[in-house]
Design a protein around this motif. Structure first.
Motif, PDB file in Angstrom:
ATOM      1  N   UNK A  25       0.832  -1.205   0.000  1.00 18.17           N
ATOM      2  CA  UNK A  25       0.000   0.000   0.000  1.00 18.17           C
ATOM      3  C   UNK A  25       0.870   1.261   0.000  1.00 18.17           C
ATOM      4  N   UNK A  26       1.904   1.264   0.826  1.00 16.87           N
ATOM      5  CA  UNK A  26       2.775   2.444   0.910  1.00 16.87           C
ATOM      6  C   UNK A  26       3.544   2.637  -0.388  1.00 16.87           C
ATOM      7  N   UNK A  27       4.038   1.529  -0.961  1.00 20.08           N
ATOM      8  CA  UNK A  27       4.717   1.650  -2.257  1.00 20.08           C
ATOM      9  C   UNK A  27       3.784   2.242  -3.310  1.00 20.08           C
ATOM     10  N   UNK A  28       2.534   1.762  -3.288  1.00 16.63           N
ATOM     11  CA  UNK A  28       1.559   2.290  -4.240  1.00 16.63           C
ATOM     12  C   UNK A  28       1.301   3.770  -4.025  1.00 16.63           C
ATOM     13  N   UNK A  29       1.214   4.177  -2.754  1.00 18.73           N
ATOM     14  CA  UNK A  29       1.000   5.587  -2.456  1.00 18.73           C
ATOM     15  C   UNK A  29       2.176   6.431  -2.928  1.00 18.73           C
ATOM     16  N   UNK A  30       3.398   5.934  -2.690  1.00 23.36           N
ATOM     17  CA  UNK A  30       4.576   6.678  -3.130  1.00 23.36           C
ATOM     18  C   UNK A  30       4.611   6.816  -4.646  1.00 23.36           C
ATOM     19  N   UNK A  31       4.327   5.716  -5.352  1.00 24.42           N
ATOM     20  CA  UNK A  31       4.327   5.771  -6.821  1.00 24.42           C
ATOM     21  C   UNK A  31       3.210   6.676  -7.337  1.00 24.42           C
ATOM     22  N   UNK A  32       2.020   6.575  -6.694  1.00 22.06           N
ATOM     23  CA  UNK A  32       0.905   7.410  -7.108  1.00 22.06           C
ATOM     24  C   UNK A  32       1.165   8.880  -6.851  1.00 22.06           C
ATOM     25  N   UNK A  33       1.718   9.181  -5.672  1.00 19.67           N
ATOM     26  CA  UNK A  33       2.030  10.577  -5.345  1.00 19.67           C
ATOM     27  C   UNK A  33       3.061  11.149  -6.307  1.00 19.67           C
ATOM     28  N   UNK A  34       4.065  10.322  -6.660  1.00 14.97           N
ATOM     29  CA  UNK A  34       5.087  10.796  -7.584  1.00 14.97           C
ATOM     30  C   UNK A  34       4.483  11.114  -8.950  1.00 14.97           C
ATOM     31  N   UNK A  35       3.648  10.194  -9.446  1.00 12.80           N
ATOM     32  CA  UNK A  35       3.012  10.428 -10.753  1.00 12.80           C
ATOM     33  C   UNK A  35       2.106  11.650 -10.699  1.00 12.80           C
ATOM     34  N   UNK A  36       1.340  11.766  -9.614  1.00 12.61           N
ATOM     35  CA  UNK A  36       0.420  12.902  -9.469  1.00 12.61           C
ATOM     36  C   UNK A  36       1.193  14.210  -9.350  1.00 12.61           C
ATOM     37  N   UNK A  78       5.540  12.304   0.994  1.00 11.98           N
ATOM     38  CA  UNK A  78       6.575  11.336   0.604  1.00 11.98           C
ATOM     39  C   UNK A  78       7.467  10.981   1.792  1.00 11.98           C
ATOM     40  N   UNK A  79       7.808  11.983   2.627  1.00 13.52           N
ATOM     41  CA  UNK A  79       8.660  11.728   3.796  1.00 13.52           C
ATOM     42  C   UNK A  79       7.966  10.773   4.769  1.00 13.52           C
ATOM     43  N   UNK A  80       6.673  11.014   5.012  1.00 14.18           N
ATOM     44  CA  UNK A  80       5.921  10.167   5.944  1.00 14.18           C
ATOM     45  C   UNK A  80       5.844   8.733   5.423  1.00 14.18           C
ATOM     46  N   UNK A  81       5.536   8.587   4.149  1.00 14.14           N
ATOM     47  CA  UNK A  81       5.405   7.244   3.577  1.00 14.14           C
ATOM     48  C   UNK A  81       6.748   6.530   3.463  1.00 14.14           C
ATOM     49  N   UNK A  82       7.802   7.296   3.167  1.00 13.01           N
ATOM     50  CA  UNK A  82       9.135   6.689   3.081  1.00 13.01           C
ATOM     51  C   UNK A  82       9.563   6.143   4.438  1.00 13.01           C
ATOM     52  N   UNK A  83       9.279   6.907   5.501  1.00  8.33           N
ATOM     53  CA  UNK A  83       9.601   6.449   6.856  1.00  8.33           C
ATOM     54  C   UNK A  83       8.811   5.191   7.206  1.00  8.33           C
ATOM     55  N   UNK A  84       7.537   5.148   6.846  1.00  6.52           N
ATOM     56  CA  UNK A  84       6.712   3.975   7.132  1.00  6.52           C
ATOM     57  C   UNK A  84       7.203   2.769   6.339  1.00  6.52           C
ATOM     58  N   UNK A  85       7.596   2.987   5.100  1.00  4.37           N
ATOM     59  CA  UNK A  85       8.127   1.892   4.282  1.00  4.37           C
ATOM     60  C   UNK A  85       9.434   1.373   4.876  1.00  4.37           C
TER      61      UNK A  85
END
Length: 698
Positions: A25-36, A78-85
């Motif tokens: 889920x976090x990887x998907x969020x990071x990829x989605x946020x980057x594309x967005x 991205x920082x929050x999700x990277x830390x969680x990942x």
């Protein structure tokens, strides 16, 4: 136990599936946020007015500000999700290592808490894995079932510890589980201790023992001094303490606020993976020589001071001394003289009613910086400087101001020019702050009546006269503290004036003449920071009982009684006495070959660096690697190193040559060197004497 095992395996499988789902889920969020973010950036740039004419300029700048806020929002997410990942990936190696079952006073069903290297919450924000550093996890490390307590949010929580269970886990596979109450019967600890050693120190999070935990979670104090016998886990405790502080003060403690002083570069590389493996960033890891090199003092040498008499002379001398005209020098930026020696002296003499010292220097420095600020203000009205600003490229504007600022109106131009000049002269401010206007060596030689100043003398004089140092540092950790002289420690205490200190060592491993003993260290830091707490670590986790018993013979009598080993019984040390040099060399070769054939990481530890080089020549052709002083341990094989370089390291097998009577008389330094060398061994030890074995070992 089969039913328990099956139940715990089922729980592990469920937990692992949760972690995989969170990771995906976090990887998907990071990829989605980057594309967005990329799409929004392109759309917003396409729609951007890009018109800087006077009537449209405000609208354009507003659009740019909105774009900056959108980018900041994406960065925060991205920082929050990277830390969680990052935490998820740490846990996927082994989701947890322990479980406690607690009965809380308010009643209800007992609560099972699983403890891991990091914490993780589910989609309802409930912790299904608790970080080992959390307050409730302390009941696990207290190692006693029954009524106990922990501190949380300033309150003492009383609980009843009903069960303390340990797990041996590899990813989603449960290898074993144990219910334990006391450390000596700790199966996970014993398994960890008997594992082969490698070029890197491993984390001990799962096997922290009670006396170690008392140091790790010790209340924050100005100075904490820890005396531990060889193999008591001092270095591991130090690193766990750093990780604990990062967790406890996670909102306001940055790795850049922590400094770890290590004995040598080999040791620094030996430990540099421990904190990252726990999901934390390393602080600055440096040796005394590294610190001196950073300050431009690499060529000055350590000096031969063993006491603080020179420093007392500096402190007393400053009260009577004065700076003369030739003690000042110009400050230049390239070929441009920005502040003359005469101007610097005028700033200093402006406060001649004050004695030499940090207060007067700080006032003089502020006056010099104000002079530079006035120079910048005058230059900001100069047409040539304003024209130079107007010629800046877009990239240069962003680098200097953080945004595009051109074009400018007539009213803004002088202020932006001033800001640009302040950026250009920023190095001058630093030079003034660091005392580049002063010929410190000239003054120091006159003050002390010496031809040259060594690194410690120069730095202490600078701090006593100008103040400064590394004020940002909040924690300084000094490993192998017994290897430092009192002057070195006094410099560190003054260079890190706002820091709290953790110092760990073993007085019996002081292998250099003139280093400080623990009583002197305590007195020094009581004067420097106000108070010193002390802890002891008396259990050896490194060596077998047989090896521990041998090196404990070299301890003072009162310390021998306290020392103990938790390892299972192993092999008795092998002692070889050969009077004939040829037979001695042959026995040494055989010992090296046997160690190499066994695999793992072994060491041949010489008494000195010169003897290590001599042994390398003698044993040429054998499977042996002479470790450079700034080298890195190999993954396996037999390394040849001297006892100073071996400090803090441990090996499956150790060979100690030259332990004959003449080489090791009964005097403190020789006793310490022998104790240090022997205590590097975990399971196998071979001692070779070219003649009769030293009386110390009989």
């Amino acid at each position: 136990m089969d039913a328990v095992f099956e139940e715990e395996q089922a729980h592990l499988s469920e937990t692992y599936a949760k972690l995989l789902a969170i990771r995906d889920e976090v990887r998907g969020q990071l990829e989605g946020d980057l594309a967005e973010a990329l799409e929004d950036k392109e759309n917003l740039f396409d729609e951007l007015t890009r018109d800087f004419s006077a009537d449209i300029q405000l609208e354009t700048l507003t659009e740019l500000e909105a774009l900056n806020r959108i980018i900041e929002g994406y960065n925060l997410s991205a920082d929050i999700n990277t830390e969680k990942l990052r935490r998820t990936e740490v846990l996927l190696r082994a989701p947890y290592f322990a479980k406690v079952r607690l009965q809380f006073p308010q009643g209800g069903q007992p609560k099972d808490i699983y403890i891991g290297a990091a914490g993780m919450t589910d989609d309802k924000r409930r912790h299904f894995i608790v970080d080992w550093r959390s307050p409730v996890a302390e009941v696990y490390y207290n190692q006693a079932n029954g009524p106990t307590s922990y501190e949380a949010n300033g309150r003492t929580i009383q609980v009843n510890l009903l069960l303390r269970r340990q797990f041996d886990i590899t990813r989603d596979k449960l290898n074993a589980c144990f219910d334990t109450t006391v450390a000596i019967e700790d199966p996970l600890l014993l398994k960890s201790l008997t594992a082969r050693h490698s070029a890197r120190l491993g984390a001990i999070t799962a096997t922290i023992q009670k006396e170690q935990n008392e140091v790790i979670r010790h209340r924050d104090v100005p100075a904490l001094l820890v005396q531990g016998i060889a193999g008591s886990g001092k270095t591991s405790v130090l690193l766990q303490r750093i990780a604990y502080l990062f967790y406890k003060e996670r909102d306001n403690l940055d790795p850049g606020d922590v400094f770890l002083i290590t004995p040598n570069p080999v040791f620094g590389r030996y430990i540099d993976n421990v904190l990252p493996d726990m999901g934390e960033s390393n602080p600055a890891i440096l040796t005394w020589d590294d610190l001196m090199a950073r300050l431009g003092l690499a060529g000055r040498g350590i000096g031969k001071m063993e006491d603080l008499s020179i420093f007392r002379a500096i402190d007393e001398g400053l009260g009577r001394a004065s700076l003369d005209r030739d003690d000042f020098c110009d400050i230049r930026l390239g070929a441009e003289k920005v502040l003359s020696a005469a101007s610097a002296r005028a700033s200093f003499d402006k406060f001649d009613h004050l004695p030499l010292g940090p207060h007067r220097s700080t006032l003089a420095i502020e006056d010099m910086q104000e002079k530079v600020a006035q120079r910048i203000l005058r230059l900001s009205k100069d047409e040539d400087e304003q024209d130079a600003l107007l010629e800046l490229s877009t990239e240069e504007q962003i680098a200097i101001f953080g945004q595009v600022v051109l074009p400018l109106g007539d009213e803004e131009l002088p202020e932006r020019t001033r800001q640009w000049l302040a950026w250009r002269y920023r190095e001058v401010d630093r030079m003034i702050e660091e005392g580049a206007w002063l010929r410190l060596d000239r003054f120091g030689r006159r003050l002390l009546g010496k031809e040259t100043l060594d690194a410690a003398e120069w730095l202490y004089l600078r701090l006593a006269l100008l103040g400064g140092g590394q004020r940002r540092a909040r924690y300084v950790m000094i490993d192998e503290v017994q290897d430092y002289t009192l002057p070195q420690l006094a410099v560190l205490a003054r260079y890190f004036p706002q820091a709290h200190f953790l110092m760990l060592g073993d007085q019996n491993q002081a292998v250099r003449k003139g280093t400080a003993d623990f009583r002197d260290i305590r007195r020094l830091f009581e004067e420097a920071v106000g108070s010193v707490d002390e802890c002891s670590l008396n259990i050896s986790y490194r060596s077998s009982p047989e090896i521990t018993a041998l090196f404990c013979k070299l301890l003072p009598p009162d310390q021998r009684v306290k020392a103990e080993s938790v390892q299972r019984p192993g092999e008795a040390p092998v002692i070889i006495e050969e009077a004939d040099p040829a037979a001695y060399e042959d026995a040494l070769r055989q010992a090296v070959r046997a160690a190499a054939a066994e695999g793992g990481l072994s060491a041949l530890i010489a008494n000195s660096r010169s003897r290590a080089r001599g042994l390398a020549q003698m044993l040429e052709g054998e499977p042996l690697h002479l470790l450079p002083e700034d080298g890195e341990l190999p993954g396996e094989g037999v390394v040849l190193l001297d006892v100073k370089l071996a400090k803090g390291l441990e090996f499956d097998r150790v060979i100690v040559p030259d332990v004959q009577e003449g080489a090791f008389p009964d005097e403190p330094l020789r006793r310490h060197r022998l104790y240090t060398a022997i205590s590097r061994a975990t399971q196998h030890l071979t001692l070779l004497a070219n003649g009769r074995l030293a009386e110390l070992l009989r």
